[in-house]
Structure formats: structure tokens, C-alpha cells
Design an enzyme around this catalytic site. Structure first.
Site, PDB file in Angstrom:
ATOM      1  N   GLY A   1      77.488  21.850  92.102  1.00 45.67           N
ATOM      2  CA  GLY A   1      77.593  20.656  92.928  1.00 45.67           C
ATOM      3  C   GLY A   1      77.271  20.946  94.379  1.00 45.67           C
ATOM      4  O   GLY A   1      77.479  22.049  94.875  1.00 45.67           O
TER       5      GLY A   1
ATOM      6  N   GLY B   1      77.701  20.029  98.596  1.00 47.37           N
ATOM      7  CA  GLY B   1      78.892  19.923  99.440  1.00 47.37           C
ATOM      8  C   GLY B   1      79.451  21.263  99.843  1.00 47.37           C
ATOM      9  O   GLY B   1      80.449  21.340 100.567  1.00 47.37           O
TER      10      GLY B   1
ATOM     11  N   ASP C   1      79.733  23.282  85.136  1.00 46.11           N
ATOM     12  CA  ASP C   1      78.694  24.277  85.440  1.00 46.11           C
ATOM     13  C   ASP C   1      78.461  25.194  84.237  1.00 46.11           C
ATOM     14  O   ASP C   1      77.314  25.500  83.877  1.00 46.11           O
ATOM     15  CB  ASP C   1      79.096  25.109  86.664  1.00 46.11           C
ATOM     16  CG  ASP C   1      79.017  24.319  87.955  1.00 46.11           C
ATOM     17  OD1 ASP C   1      78.463  23.201  87.934  1.00 46.11           O
ATOM     18  OD2 ASP C   1      79.500  24.815  88.988  1.00 46.11           O
TER      19      ASP C   1
ATOM     20  N   HIS D   1      86.665  21.801  95.992  1.00 49.38           N
ATOM     21  CA  HIS D   1      86.245  20.454  95.634  1.00 49.38           C
ATOM     22  C   HIS D   1      87.247  19.399  96.074  1.00 49.38           C
ATOM     23  O   HIS D   1      87.244  18.281  95.548  1.00 49.38           O
ATOM     24  CB  HIS D   1      86.022  20.351  94.120  1.00 49.38           C
ATOM     25  CG  HIS D   1      84.964  21.277  93.623  1.00 49.38           C
ATOM     26  ND1 HIS D   1      85.250  22.487  93.040  1.00 49.38           N
ATOM     27  CD2 HIS D   1      83.614  21.184  93.655  1.00 49.38           C
ATOM     28  CE1 HIS D   1      84.119  23.094  92.717  1.00 49.38           C
ATOM     29  NE2 HIS D   1      83.112  22.328  93.076  1.00 49.38           N
TER      30      HIS D   1
ATOM     31  N   GLY E   1      96.828  14.434 138.975  1.00 51.38           N
ATOM     32  CA  GLY E   1      98.184  14.620 139.461  1.00 51.38           C
ATOM     33  C   GLY E   1      98.645  16.043 139.644  1.00 51.38           C
ATOM     34  O   GLY E   1      99.849  16.281 139.763  1.00 51.38           O
TER      35      GLY E   1
ATOM     36  N   SER F   1      89.477  24.003 141.229  1.00 46.81           N
ATOM     37  CA  SER F   1      90.078  24.245 142.546  1.00 46.81           C
ATOM     38  C   SER F   1      90.102  25.741 142.861  1.00 46.81           C
ATOM     39  O   SER F   1      89.751  26.164 143.967  1.00 46.81           O
ATOM     40  CB  SER F   1      91.503  23.681 142.596  1.00 46.81           C
ATOM     41  OG  SER F   1      91.489  22.288 142.485  1.00 46.81           O
TER      42      SER F   1
ATOM     43  N   ASP G   1      91.411  11.406 149.779  1.00 46.10           N
ATOM     44  CA  ASP G   1      91.206  12.430 148.757  1.00 46.10           C
ATOM     45  C   ASP G   1      92.198  13.568 148.941  1.00 46.10           C
ATOM     46  O   ASP G   1      92.312  14.135 150.042  1.00 46.10           O
ATOM     47  CB  ASP G   1      89.779  12.988 148.853  1.00 46.10           C
ATOM     48  CG  ASP G   1      89.550  14.091 147.841  1.00 46.10           C
ATOM     49  OD1 ASP G   1      89.490  13.788 146.645  1.00 46.10           O
ATOM     50  OD2 ASP G   1      89.460  15.260 148.265  1.00 46.10           O
TER      51      ASP G   1
END
Length: 605
Positions: free
Chosen positions: A73, A75, A129, A236, A424, A469, A584
Site C-alpha cells: 500500500g 502512504g 500483501d 497503517h 511586553g 534586542s 517606542d
């Protein structure tokens, strides 16, 4: 659409409703993915059998050699089509997502790549399978082709797995690699089968999921609650053998490896045994976490278990769509002289399969011996406070102490300002640097040497303040120190200090990407630097006057930021009416410490 006596109504469509997935429609996912893989890998080709036959093969495969074929399969990418190429698979048979391919498709793959040397089918142990590959093998044998099949089931999640047997998981990839390398080197079909069986029988895998995978077009599963993980699951989306609370990586990895080592399917293992480790990303685990898990696994294997890890493969090798989690596979290497040199087969290359890791899997012998950090040539090797301060050293100490103390006192005010226009934390962030400066000032600053002192101040900031900063103040101080050093005098003049202020400001502008009018710390620094240079260089004024001029200009510049629109930083996302009511905080901080310096020099004068 339905018509009702003159009016029309629309019946809601049952067509696919887009989910948050990068797909077009669930029923076309596999075909479109195969097309994308082939278009980017020149050696790959597919059979013209869509949608029923989805076979990818190596068009350069030498039919005089054994063909190794696998599939199942989809995936699990890069498995299986991603392993088609020189030294691995000759062909891969792709089913729909988590669904076995048909026997017809498997037989088409066998016919495409099998020559006189025969072919080996490598099959993960799932009922569909086994049935479809087995049926195709019998049909191919009836046509006169030499076909063998090896079923891989190396899962150790369940000690008594019942009739279905052990699931085939990521260890299958090591079977692909070893068997494919043997085939590429001209081994017979019997020899390739023996290699595949040796790897399969000496491998063990255990997986853990943090998040269940999501099928194309389906809603995400809510099977796992917050703080829950599943240990011992397949690939799966089926539930794991055990649910457990989330735990630190070291604890989880240790538990998984201990279970693998203790399994009667894998053991016994003895100290000194050589193993290969495969750390498999199940689909959505970040590389950061993968490296951390790898470190934990290596430490557990080489430490507590006393094993020798000969090779380590890391990456998304056998995935389960977007599942967050990992599986760990151990391959126990046969003792020397047993006739199987699996390391030679795992190392053989170059491999032409796009899904196989390009980087060699050898461990780094120097990993535990980090190289020393190189020292900079421009800064003093071991700064220290002089036993006796010169007059200029005393003045410099007072100015630095005043500036750092002022920033500490202003911390709460700066945080309040920043909370209105940013995140803040401006004041608290700068306070970390101020505390580091005050701590280092008493022992580490060579205060009689201005340039060396500012070098050390930059280092204090570097170690204490994170984020932008910290970087900006580090750049500022480093550039200022370089300017002072180039001025040549140990005791800097007011002119040298003014030019250093300008150099630091220009560096912030260069590397920070902002300029005057962007509502940043530069709106205080730039006018301060201009005022300082005018006072010291153009008018020849003394230190106190220069500092006072710079502080006044910085204060005015900070106040002017109320009328500016933010062009940089988090404030650029804040409404204009909020910005106009508040200056600011970064500019206010600059004005704060410059005023403290000016007051300190004024007291001395």
C-alpha cells in the site's frame, strides 16, 4: 440538478470536499504522486496501466542480474517507489493508500524486470500483501520465471502475535538495501534470498506515535487524547499495543530499546554485539526531535546495553502519512565468519534510489570531542578589573553603573509601554543585560582601557540578552569598541566617544535593517549620535556637554516616535491609533541610559 415545474434545485454534491491537505482528490493521490516522482528521477518509468496497475521500475535495470521487487500500500513514502534504483529495487508495485496492490500489478512488475537470473519479492507481513504477491509469484513460475519470496515481519510490539504473525515495518528497508546490493554485485538468486532472510530474521522494530495519521480526504483521528502516546503500533493507522502518558524522550527511547533487546524474537543480545540502528521518522516528526531521539538511542545502546552501533540511519524511511512519531529498528549483525557481510552490503554504493539517504551512516568518532571555540583577535584575551583605577577609569565606571541602574529602574515602565505596542518584554529583556553588566563591572571590566571595556560590555550583553534586542545592543557595543580601538588612545577623548556612538549607531542601522523614522531605537540613537558629534567634533566641547547634548537629542527623538508609523518589529502590526499614544519603548530605553550617563558626567564635572 432537479427540475420541479419551472424551477431548478441543486442537490448537494457528494464530491470530495477539500481538507487541509496538499491533494486534489483522494482517488488520484497515488497516481499523481507517482507522476511527480518519475518526472524528477530520470531513471524511473511506470507501466502504462493506471489506475489498476501502478508499477514504477528502473529502466536501466540489468536483466542479467537478480531483480529485487517490493511494494504494498502507498502512504509509506519513500517506500516503496522511492527505493527503485541502482543497488536497491528493480521495481515497486504501489497499491492505493494502505491497500495491497493486485496480483495482476505484481505480475506485471515481475514480467517487466525479470530476466534469466530471476527475481526476489520482498513482502511485508500483511495478509493482503502475502496473498497478492504470492499469487503473482505462482503465476510467474508457471510462465517459467525464477521467483522467490521473502516475507518480512520484524515487529516486536506483541510477544504472542497470533495467526497473523508479526508485522513488517521499517526494517524492510534494510532488507531492500542489503538484498539490492547483493543483486547489483551479481549474486545468484539463492544468495540474494539468503541475504534478505538474514536481515529479516535479525531485525526488530518498535514504533511510537504522538499523533495518529490522517488518511487523504478524511478528518484527523481523535483516538489519542492530550498527553497520550501509543507504543507498539503498525504503519497503517491502527491502534498501538499500549497507550501511555507522554514522557521525556530519553525515558521513552530507553523503554523502547529495552523492549526490543528483551524480545525473544530478537535476543539474546550480549554486551559488545554489533548492531545497526535505524531511527525512522513516521512522517511528521520535526528534524530537531529526530536528532534528539537519535542521540538518546545511541546513548542507551552504547551505554546501558553495552552494544556497538556499527551504522545509524536516520530519516523518513518507512512513513505512515503524516503520523508524528518514530520507530526504532535494530539489526543484529552476524558474527564474523558466518558468511554474511551485511555491513559491506549496507555500505555498497553509490545507490541510485532517491529515497535512500545520501549521507554515509558511519558514526562520527569525534562527536564527543567538540573543538575549542576560537578566540577573537580584536578583544582582550582575559579582561580583568585593574587593581587601581585611573581618573578616566573611575568616570567610565560611574557612567556604566549609572546607565545600567537606570535601565533596571525603568524596567517595569518599559514593559508597560511595550505591552501596548509589542510583546511586553522590552524592559525585562534589557534588565537581564543591565544585571549582567553590573555583575561583570566589579570584576571583568578593564576600566582604564576604554575600548577593552566596551568590548567586555558587548560580551556581557551577548551572554545575557537573547532575541533581536540582545543582537542589536551587541552589534552597537562591538562597533563602538572597534571605533575606540581605531582611535588609538587608551583614555578616549570626548571626540572618540562621540565617533564611537556614531559607529555603533550605523552598525545597528546596517545590520538591523531599519532607519530613522521606522519607530525603533534608532530614532533615539541617530539624533543622539549627530548631536554628540556636533558637540565634540565641531564645537570641541567637553565630555559632560557632549553627553548632555546626546541625551537631550535622544529624549526628543523618543518622543517623536509617537507620531511615527512602525515599519519594523512587532509594532508594525499594531493599529496606528495605539502607536500615536505611546512612544517606542526601545527608543525610550536609549534615552533613559543616555540621560543617566549625562547625569553621571555632570556630577563629575
Amino acid at each position: 440538478v432537479q427540475h420541479h415545474g419551472g424551477h431548478t434545485s441543486v442537490i448537494p454534491s457528494l464530491a470530495y470536499q477539500p481538507m487541509k491537505q496538499l491533494i486534489n482528490a483522494p482517488e488520484t493521490v497515488v497516481r499523481e504522486a507517482i507522476e511527480g516522482l518519475i518526472r524528477t528521477n530520470a531513471h524511473l518509468q511506470r507501466l502504462d496501466g493506471f489506475p489498476d496497475i501502478k508499477v514504477v521500475f528502473d529502466k536501466n535495470h540489468d536483466k542479467s542480474k537478480v531483480a529485487v521487487i517490493s511494494g504494498g500500500g502507498s502512504g509509506h513514502e519513500p517506500a516503496h517507489a522511492g527505493y527503485v534504483g541502482r543497488g536497491m529495487l528493480a521495481a515497486a508495485v504501489c497499491g492505493e493508500v494502505f491497500a495491497s496492490p493486485s496480483a495482476e500489478a505484481v505480475l506485471a512488475a515481475i514480467r517487466t524486470v525479470t530476466g534469466p537470473a530471476g527475481c526476489l519479492l520482498v513482502v511485508k507481513n500483511y495478509t493482503g500483501d502475502r496473498l497478492h504477491f504470492g499469487l503473482a509469484a505462482e503465476q510467474a513460475k508457471a510462465e517459467g520465471l525464477s521467483v522467490e519470496m521473502v516475507v518480512v515481519g520484524e515487529d516486536v510490539a506483541i510477544e504472542q502475535p497470533g495467526l497473523a504473525g508479526r508485522r513488517g515495518l521499517a526494517g524492510t528497508v534494510l532488507v531492500h538495501k542489503a538484498a539490492g546490493a547483493a543483486a547489483a554485485q551479481g549474486a545468484s538468486l539463492a544468495e540474494v534470498v539468503a541475504v534478505a532472510k538474514c536481515v529479516a530474521e535479525n531485525s526488530a522494530t518498535l514504533g511510537v506515535a504522538l499523533k495518529v495519521c490522517t488518511l487523504p480526504g478524511k478528518e484527523p483521528s481523535d483516538r489519542l487524547g492530550p498527553g497520550e502516546i501509543e507504543i507498539g503500533l503498525g504503519i497503517h493507522g491502527e491502534p498501538g499495543h499500549t497507550k501511555a502518558p507522554a514522557m521525556p524522550a530519553d525515558e521513552l527511547v530507553g523503554r523502547m530499546l529495552s523492549q526490543i533487546a528483551a524480545s525473544h524474537f530478537f535476543g539474546p543480545v550480549n554486551k559488545g554485539d554489533q548492531v545497526v540502528l535505524l531511527v525512522n521518522n513516521l512522517g511528521a516528526t520535526p528534524p530537531l526531535e529526530m536528532s534528539l531521539v537519535t542521540q538518546a538511542a545511541l546513548s542507551k545502546l552504547e551505554g546501558d546495553l553495552g552494544l556497538s552501533v556499527a551504522r545509524c540511519y536516520v530519516g523518513p524511511l518507512m512513513t505512515s502519512l503524516d503520523m508524528a512519531g518514530v520507530s526504532l529498528t535494530l539489526l543484529k549483525l552476524p558474527a564474523p565468519g558466518t558468511g554474511q557481510d551485511l555491513l559491506q552490503l549496507l555500505d555498497w554504493g553509490p545507490v541510485g534510489a532517491p529515497g535512500w539517504p545520501a549521507v554515509p551512516a558511519h558514526l562520527n568518532p569525534d562527536a564527543s570531542r567538540p573543538a575549542p571555540v576560537p578566540g577573537g583577535g580584536g578583544a582582550p584575551a582575559a579582561p580583568a578589573r585593574p587593581a587601581t583605577l585611573s581618573p578616566s577609569g573611575q568616570v567610565l565606571e560611574g557612567a556604566i553603573r549609572a546607565a545600567a541602574s537606570a535601565v533596571l529602574r525603568a524596567g517595569a515602565m518599559l514593559d508597560q509601554l511595550d505591552a501596548k505596542v509589542g510583546d511586553g518584554d522590552c524592559g525585562s529583556t534589557l534588565a537581564h543585560g543591565a544585571r549582567a553588566i553590573l555583575s561583570d563591572l566589579d570584576t571583568k571590566y578593564p576600566l582604564n582601557d576604554a575600548a577593552a571595556t566596551v568590548w567586555q560590555l558587548a560580551k556581557s550583553v551577548r551572554h545575557a540578552i537573547g532575541g533581536s534586542s540582545g543582537a542589536l545592543y551587541d552589534v552597537f557595543a562591538t562597533a563602538a569598541a572597534r571605533s575606540l580601538k581605531e582611535a588609538g588612545a587608551v583614555e578616549a577623548t570626548p571626540q572618540a566617544w562621540a565617533l564611537a556612538l556614531r559607529a555603533g549607531t550605523e552598525a545597528v542601522m546596517k545590520y538591523g535593517g531599519a532607519w530613522r523614522g521606522c519607530r525603533t531605537m534608532l530614532d533615539a540613537l541617530l539624533p543622539a549620535a549627530d548631536a554628540a558629534v556636533a558637540s565634540a567634533v565641531e564645537r570641541g566641547e567637553g565630555a559632560a556637554a557632549v553627553a548632555a547634548a546626546a541625551a537631550a537629542a535622544a529624549q526628543a527623538g523618543a518622543e517623536e516616535t509617537k507620531s511615527m508609523a512602525a515599519a519594523a518589529g512587532r509594532a508594525s502590526y499594531v493599529p496606528e491609533e495605539v502607536l500615536q499614544a505611546n512612544p517606542d519603548p526601545g527608543a525610550v530605553a536609549v534615552a533613559t541610559w543616555l540621560k543617566a550617563v549625562a547625569d553621571s558626567l555632570s556630577d563629575v564635572a
